[in-house]
Enzyme design. Structure first.
Site, PDB file in Angstrom:
ATOM      1  N   ASP A   1       8.916   4.407  13.527  1.00  0.00           N
ATOM      2  CA  ASP A   1       9.611   3.374  14.312  1.00  0.00           C
ATOM      3  C   ASP A   1      11.066   3.128  13.924  1.00  0.00           C
ATOM      4  OD1 ASP A   1       8.704   2.287  11.927  1.00  0.00           O
ATOM      5  OD2 ASP A   1       7.529   0.671  12.831  1.00  0.00           O
TER       6      ASP A   1
ATOM      7  N   ASP B   1       0.839  -1.202   0.000  1.00  0.00           N
ATOM      8  CA  ASP B   1       0.000   0.000   0.000  1.00  0.00           C
ATOM      9  C   ASP B   1       0.876   1.255   0.000  1.00  0.00           C
ATOM     10  OD1 ASP B   1       0.923  -0.053   2.659  1.00  0.00           O
ATOM     11  OD2 ASP B   1      -0.866  -1.137   3.291  1.00  0.00           O
TER      12      ASP B   1
ATOM     13  N   ASP C   1       1.438   5.254   1.324  1.00  0.00           N
ATOM     14  CA  ASP C   1       1.075   6.305   2.281  1.00  0.00           C
ATOM     15  C   ASP C   1       1.684   7.622   1.825  1.00  0.00           C
ATOM     16  OD1 ASP C   1      -0.256   4.608   4.167  1.00  0.00           O
ATOM     17  OD2 ASP C   1       1.715   3.809   4.675  1.00  0.00           O
TER      18      ASP C   1
HETATM   19  P1  ATP Z   1       4.050  -3.089   5.767  1.00  0.00           P
HETATM   20  O1  ATP Z   1       2.927  -2.268   5.204  1.00  0.00           O
HETATM   21  O2  ATP Z   1       4.929  -3.755   4.797  1.00  0.00           O
HETATM   22  O3  ATP Z   1       3.607  -3.986   6.840  1.00  0.00           O
HETATM   23  P2  ATP Z   1       4.857  -0.550   6.827  1.00  0.00           P
HETATM   24  O4  ATP Z   1       6.168  -0.071   7.345  1.00  0.00           O
HETATM   25  O5  ATP Z   1       4.276   0.178   5.668  1.00  0.00           O
HETATM   26  O6  ATP Z   1       5.046  -2.074   6.507  1.00  0.00           O
HETATM   27  P3  ATP Z   1       2.457   0.162   8.183  1.00  0.00           P
HETATM   28  O7  ATP Z   1       1.820  -0.489   9.348  1.00  0.00           O
HETATM   29  O8  ATP Z   1       1.741   0.222   6.890  1.00  0.00           O
HETATM   30  O9  ATP Z   1       3.856  -0.574   8.006  1.00  0.00           O
HETATM   31  O10 ATP Z   1       2.864   1.622   8.666  1.00  0.00           O
HETATM   32  C1  ATP Z   1       3.246   2.666   7.794  1.00  0.00           C
HETATM   33  C2  ATP Z   1       4.327   3.513   8.434  1.00  0.00           C
HETATM   34  O11 ATP Z   1       3.853   4.101   9.650  1.00  0.00           O
HETATM   35  C3  ATP Z   1       5.591   2.753   8.845  1.00  0.00           C
HETATM   36  O12 ATP Z   1       6.492   2.589   7.773  1.00  0.00           O
HETATM   37  C4  ATP Z   1       6.140   3.615   9.960  1.00  0.00           C
HETATM   38  O13 ATP Z   1       6.826   4.732   9.427  1.00  0.00           O
HETATM   39  C5  ATP Z   1       4.884   4.125  10.653  1.00  0.00           C
HETATM   40  N1  ATP Z   1       4.464   3.256  11.784  1.00  0.00           N
HETATM   41  C6  ATP Z   1       3.567   2.244  11.756  1.00  0.00           C
HETATM   42  N2  ATP Z   1       3.404   1.703  12.955  1.00  0.00           N
HETATM   43  C7  ATP Z   1       4.208   2.387  13.794  1.00  0.00           C
HETATM   44  C8  ATP Z   1       4.499   2.309  15.195  1.00  0.00           C
HETATM   45  N3  ATP Z   1       3.917   1.400  15.981  1.00  0.00           N
HETATM   46  N4  ATP Z   1       5.374   3.208  15.702  1.00  0.00           N
HETATM   47  C9  ATP Z   1       5.964   4.139  14.927  1.00  0.00           C
HETATM   48  N5  ATP Z   1       5.734   4.247  13.623  1.00  0.00           N
HETATM   49  C10 ATP Z   1       4.884   3.395  13.040  1.00  0.00           C
HETATM   50 MG    MG Z   2       2.339  -0.161   4.781  1.00  0.00          MG
END
Ligand code: ATP
Ligand code: MG
Length: 398
Positions: free
Chosen positions: A131, A57, A59
């Site tokens: 994170d 996805d 963002d």
């Molecule tokens: P994936 O979608 O592959 O699982 P992602 O890194 O995109 O990995 P998401 O849950 O979609 O994970 O979150 C998007 C973004 O939001 C992350 O890349 C990170 O920058 C931030 N993020 C998400 N969860 C947290 C958290 N618990 N603490 C801090 N930042 C977070």
């Molecule tokens: Mg994501």
């Protein structure tokens, strides 16, 4: 407004494969910038693109406030109570647009462990609250500019997961980050910045986290294309014992229903097919159910056995009622595949959970010759015309 003047901004010679960014993302960013807002693609999608993987996805982060975003995009709406974000849609595509936000202070942690993070901030503050360094890379695809304040690109090159700031503090702020670190280790095969001993110690912090958040995060281990590796990593760090104690002694043998199920789930994700958390849990819990004392109690009906199992020996992970219903349906239907009689066959094939239950039977049949006979029969039956169906039913009666 284009990227502000900041030494962390780097431009040109982009290592980004623009083909991996959908046209719609460009449109959204361009439009926000036309209205003089900053706008970047950020987070996991940039990390994945830098690794030449297809992101699941996209963002977008901006300094526009939610109401300003919805004023710009016709097909958009604000969602979320804890923190308002905007969903911008175009046909079947969806992009999450969030306003830069600040890192919350320790005091604003809510009683249920969720951080109350509803204060808007600058791009620098937004980067800081994320994170891992690899997840805090902002990219402006129009001007091909990066904002990478923690040198996430370097960590990606070195296959390294690093927390932004002090890991102890970041894990106390939000213990779910522990699961995220382990998940990315499984997904990307990156080096973890935590030892087994540290993981064992920090895992206790999850006790204050609502079950639903843990369940959601746990499902991401299994439903995003790397279930097979995830389960091995969870075992390696002795976390299966914590979340699924009945699997602690599981050898993760390739031919087991559990591992066949994991592989099957990964293949489905690769083929862009749907994967249902209920189906996955039906696989994960099947062996436990079969060795449960209720299962072996002859006096009980299958329904009663299933009910007892969930009431008494449920795993250490909260499973929502609607999934329990789904799992129970899949299990309840299994013996019915062995009843090859006219009415029973039609009744079963019209059951709303027929497809999922049949998929489950197929998995079981991969490691069981007896089940295979029935699975093959049902496979033939489904693609047969009426006269062949009659023959199939007749054959079975003989
Ligand atoms: P994936 O979608 O592959 O699982 P992602 O890194 O995109 O990995 P998401 O849950 O979609 O994970 O979150 C998007 C973004 O939001 C992350 O890349 C990170 O920058 C931030 N993020 C998400 N969860 C947290 C958290 N618990 N603490 C801090 N930042 C977070
Ligand atoms: Mg994501």
């Amino acid at each position: 407004m284009t990227a502000p003047n900041n030494s962390s901004y780097q431009s040109k010679s982009s290592p980004i494969n623009a083909d991996l960014i959908p046209e719609f993302v460009f449109t959204v960013i361009k439009k926000l910038q036309q209205y003089d807002f900053q706008a970047f693609v950020v987070g996991g999608c940039i990390r994945d693109i830098l690794l030449n993987r297809i992101p699941k996805d996209f963002d977008v982060a901006t300094d526009a406030h939610p109401e300003q975003i919805t004023a710009i995009f016709k097909n958009s709406r604000i969602i979320g109570r804890r923190f308002k974000i905007v969903h911008v849609r175009q046909q079947r595509e969806l992009i999450e647009v969030s306003t830069f936000r600040k890192k919350p202070d320790e005091v604003s942690k809510l009683r249920n462990g969720v951080i109350q993070d509803n204060a808007f901030g600058t791009i620098e503050e937004d980067a800081e609250r994320r994170d891992f360094t690899m997840n805090a890379i902002f990219y402006d695809p129009i001007h091909e500019n990066f904002f990478d304040p923690f040198n996430g690109k370097k960590d990606i090159e070195n296959s390294q997961i690093n927390f932004i700031g002090k890991k102890d503090q970041r894990l106390h702020e939000d213990p779910i980050r522990l699961l995220r670190a382990i998940r990315f280790h499984a997904k990307l095969d990156f080096n973890l910045c935590l030892t087994k001993k540290e993981i064992q110690a920090y895992i206790q912090l999850l006790e204050d986290i609502p079950y639903s958040r843990i369940f959601d995060e746990m499902m991401k281990f299994f439903l995003t294309g790397h279930a097979e590796r995830s389960i091995k990593v969870l075992k390696q760090y002795e976390l299966l014992d914590i979340f699924f104690p009945h699997l602690a002694q599981h050898s993760l043998e390739k031919k087991s229903l559990l591992m066949l199920g994991m592989k099957n789930t990964d293949n489905r994700v690769k083929e862009n097919k749907t994967v249902n958390p209920g189906f996955l849990m039906a696989v994960v819990l099947w062996d436990a159910f079969k060795t449960d004392k209720s299962f072996n109690d002859e006096a009980l009906s299958l329904d009663a056995k299933i009910k007892n199992f969930f009431n008494q020996s449920a795993p250490n992970i909260f499973i929502h009622k609607r999934f329990i219903k789904y799992i129970s349906d899949i299990w309840r239907l299994q013996p019915r595949f062995m009843k090859i009689r006219l009415k029973a066959v039609y009744r079963l094939s019209n059951h709303p959970r027929f497809r999922a239950a049949y998929d489950f039977l197929l998995l079981r049949s991969e490691s069981d010759e007896e089940e295979k006979k029935y699975a093959d029969w049902w496979t033939r039956w489904q693609s047969a015309n009426e006269s062949t169906r009659k023959q199939l039913l007749d054959q079975k009666d003989e």
